[in-house]
Structures are given as structure tokens and as C-alpha cells.
Design a protein around this motif. Sequence first.
Motif, PDB file in Angstrom:
ATOM      1  N   ASP A 132      -6.010  11.491   5.302  1.00 33.41           N
ATOM      2  CA  ASP A 132      -6.139  12.130   6.620  1.00 33.41           C
ATOM      3  C   ASP A 132      -4.766  12.140   7.294  1.00 33.41           C
ATOM      4  N   GLU A 133      -4.745  12.342   8.590  1.00 25.32           N
ATOM      5  CA  GLU A 133      -3.460  12.475   9.297  1.00 25.32           C
ATOM      6  C   GLU A 133      -2.597  11.218   9.226  1.00 25.32           C
ATOM      7  N   THR A 134      -3.229  10.073   8.967  1.00 24.52           N
ATOM      8  CA  THR A 134      -2.477   8.809   8.909  1.00 24.52           C
ATOM      9  C   THR A 134      -2.066   8.440   7.487  1.00 24.52           C
ATOM     10  N   GLY A 135      -2.431   9.280   6.496  1.00 25.10           N
ATOM     11  CA  GLY A 135      -2.028   9.014   5.124  1.00 25.10           C
ATOM     12  C   GLY A 135      -3.204   8.712   4.211  1.00 25.10           C
ATOM     13  N   PRO A 136      -2.915   8.266   2.972  1.00 23.62           N
ATOM     14  CA  PRO A 136      -3.984   7.944   2.008  1.00 23.62           C
ATOM     15  C   PRO A 136      -4.712   6.651   2.390  1.00 23.62           C
ATOM     16  N   HIS A 137      -6.015   6.614   2.083  1.00 19.09           N
ATOM     17  CA  HIS A 137      -6.830   5.426   2.389  1.00 19.09           C
ATOM     18  C   HIS A 137      -7.831   5.185   1.276  1.00 19.09           C
ATOM     19  N   LEU A 138      -8.252   3.920   1.165  1.00 19.87           N
ATOM     20  CA  LEU A 138      -9.313   3.524   0.242  1.00 19.87           C
ATOM     21  C   LEU A 138     -10.265   2.610   0.993  1.00 19.87           C
ATOM     22  N   PHE A 139     -11.559   2.935   0.963  1.00 15.86           N
ATOM     23  CA  PHE A 139     -12.575   2.122   1.630  1.00 15.86           C
ATOM     24  C   PHE A 139     -13.626   1.671   0.630  1.00 15.86           C
ATOM     25  N   GLU A 140     -14.162   0.480   0.875  1.00 17.55           N
ATOM     26  CA  GLU A 140     -15.292  -0.022   0.097  1.00 17.55           C
ATOM     27  C   GLU A 140     -16.546  -0.004   0.968  1.00 17.55           C
ATOM     28  N   THR A 150     -18.442  -1.957   5.650  1.00 18.62           N
ATOM     29  CA  THR A 150     -17.360  -1.138   5.102  1.00 18.62           C
ATOM     30  C   THR A 150     -16.033  -1.787   5.469  1.00 18.62           C
ATOM     31  N   GLN A 151     -15.064  -1.654   4.590  1.00 18.86           N
ATOM     32  CA  GLN A 151     -13.745  -2.212   4.879  1.00 18.86           C
ATOM     33  C   GLN A 151     -12.685  -1.440   4.117  1.00 18.86           C
ATOM     34  N   GLU A 152     -11.508  -1.322   4.741  1.00 19.33           N
ATOM     35  CA  GLU A 152     -10.410  -0.641   4.071  1.00 19.33           C
ATOM     36  C   GLU A 152      -9.751  -1.606   3.092  1.00 19.33           C
ATOM     37  N   MET A 153      -9.372  -1.072   1.920  1.00 19.79           N
ATOM     38  CA  MET A 153      -8.812  -1.889   0.854  1.00 19.79           C
ATOM     39  C   MET A 153      -7.463  -1.325   0.414  1.00 19.79           C
ATOM     40  N   LEU A 154      -6.605  -2.198  -0.108  1.00 18.57           N
ATOM     41  CA  LEU A 154      -5.368  -1.768  -0.763  1.00 18.57           C
ATOM     42  C   LEU A 154      -5.642  -1.415  -2.221  1.00 18.57           C
ATOM     43  N   ALA A 155      -6.572  -2.128  -2.815  1.00 18.59           N
ATOM     44  CA  ALA A 155      -7.044  -1.868  -4.174  1.00 18.59           C
ATOM     45  C   ALA A 155      -8.384  -2.585  -4.306  1.00 18.59           C
ATOM     46  N   CYS A 156      -9.266  -2.068  -5.157  1.00 19.59           N
ATOM     47  CA  CYS A 156     -10.599  -2.670  -5.237  1.00 19.59           C
ATOM     48  C   CYS A 156     -11.251  -2.305  -6.560  1.00 19.59           C
ATOM     49  N   ALA A 157     -12.164  -3.152  -7.018  1.00 15.94           N
ATOM     50  CA  ALA A 157     -12.981  -2.866  -8.196  1.00 15.94           C
ATOM     51  C   ALA A 157     -14.388  -3.382  -7.928  1.00 15.94           C
TER      52      ALA A 157
END
Length: 262
Positions: A138-146, A153-160
Motif C-alpha cells: 500500500d502507500e506505506t510499502g510492502p507488508h505481511l500479516f498473519e 491479526t499481527q504484522e510480521m517481518l517473516a512467518c511460517a
Amino acid sequence: MFRNNYDNDSVTFSPQGRIFQVEYAAEAVKQGSVVVGLVSKTHAVLVAIKRNAEELSSYQKKLFTVDEHVGLAIAGLTSDARVLSNYMKQQCLSERLTYGRAMPLETLVSLIGEKAQLNTQHYGKRPYGVGLLIAGVDETGPHLFEFQPSGMTQEMLACAIGARSQMARTYLEKNLDKFPDCGRDELVRHGLKALKETLVQDRELTVENTSVGVVGLKEPGKKALEFFKVHDGAEVKEWINSVADENEGGEAGEGEGMQVDE
């Protein structure tokens, strides 16, 4: 599995403050095949192992496109994931029709979190038996959520998430500092290496059982998007081969080092 009448529905707490139906839904996520998500300064990547229920069936789809700027990976019940995916598509479409813009990722993720949480609050409903990794830009850049069945829900730097995902998490934790500066292809390779860690001994990553989803910025600091795209089949062959070649090179190097002691 009987828990003294505290697991008959999803609205009753046990004396220990637990909701067993939600915990059972989380177990369904652990039974699903593993998916891995990573994010850098320019891209977000999802990689997944696909399963086929039997030799005669096709491989189940693990990655879904929600909108041109966001996609998701699933672990758990595919039918539940389809319901949530369709809901997210409707919300993104409504945002575009009403405001003429792509829906911010945090807003979209919070909407499905609220939808899932309602199922733990109303009698006669059950939690969704699926976990999601949502990747987008989005406007703030790439994101990854679990997303978890409890509605958290929470934003992650990396997740499996999924079966044997702890091994992938270990790889991600060891290499976390490398991800922010990775380019598109390098980030995909890290995802495939993490995925490879979860495989049992007699299985390998192949073009049939591997899916890769990529979304990002075409150039750092600019708003031009590389739309979310799912890569299957021959499209992932080059990435899989590059990971295999790196592993073979590493094993050869170890062998040469061991010969010094002779």
C-alpha cells in the motif's frame, strides 16, 4: 477430546480461561501444509507446498489473489479460506467503487479479524479452521500479516504456518537481518529454502508441488506497483533449480573441507 462440557461451543470459557473450540481450530491450521511469507523494503513474497489428497487428484490451490495489490496463502480448511478470500475481495471492490483507491492492508486485515472474532462470541457458530498469511503493498510499502482463527491479526517481518512450520521459522529467525535488503528473486529463494527445511526426507520441491506469490514496488521509493501474481508450474522452475544448485555447492564445499584431516 472431551473436556467436561467446556468444548461444546465457542462461547463458553473453561475455568482456566480457555476457549477449546478456538484451540481446536488452531490445530486444524497445524494440520495444513506449510506456507511461508517474507517481506523486504520493496517486495512481499508468499511460498507454499501444495498437497494432493490422493494420487488421482490434482494439487490443492494454496495462494489466492485478492486484489491487484494483495494476495494470501492458506493453511487449514480450504473451504473456510475461500469464504474469507471472497469476503476480502468484496471489501476491496467496495473500497474501489466508493473511494476510487486500493484498500489499505491494515484496514483489510482488521476487517477479517473482526469477522472471525464474531464467531467466538455468538452461540451456534464455529471459528474458521484456517490460518492466513496476507501479503501486499500500500502507500506505506510492502507488508505481511498473519491471521489466526481466534481473530487475532499481527504484522510480521517473516512467518511460517502449517505442518512442520517450526523448522521454517528457525530458518527465518536465523536469516531475518538479510531480508530487508533482498531483491525480488533473492527473497523468493530465501522463502524456498525455508520451505525446504520443512520437508520430510523423501520429498523435494518440484514444479508440481510449489507455488510462489510475489507483490511489490517496481522501483524503490516509487509508487509503481508490481501486481500480485501467483507463479505455478514452469514459472517456478528457475527458482527451485537455483536453490538446489546452492545446496549442492554447499555440500561440495563441506566435503572438500573434511578431506584436510586425512
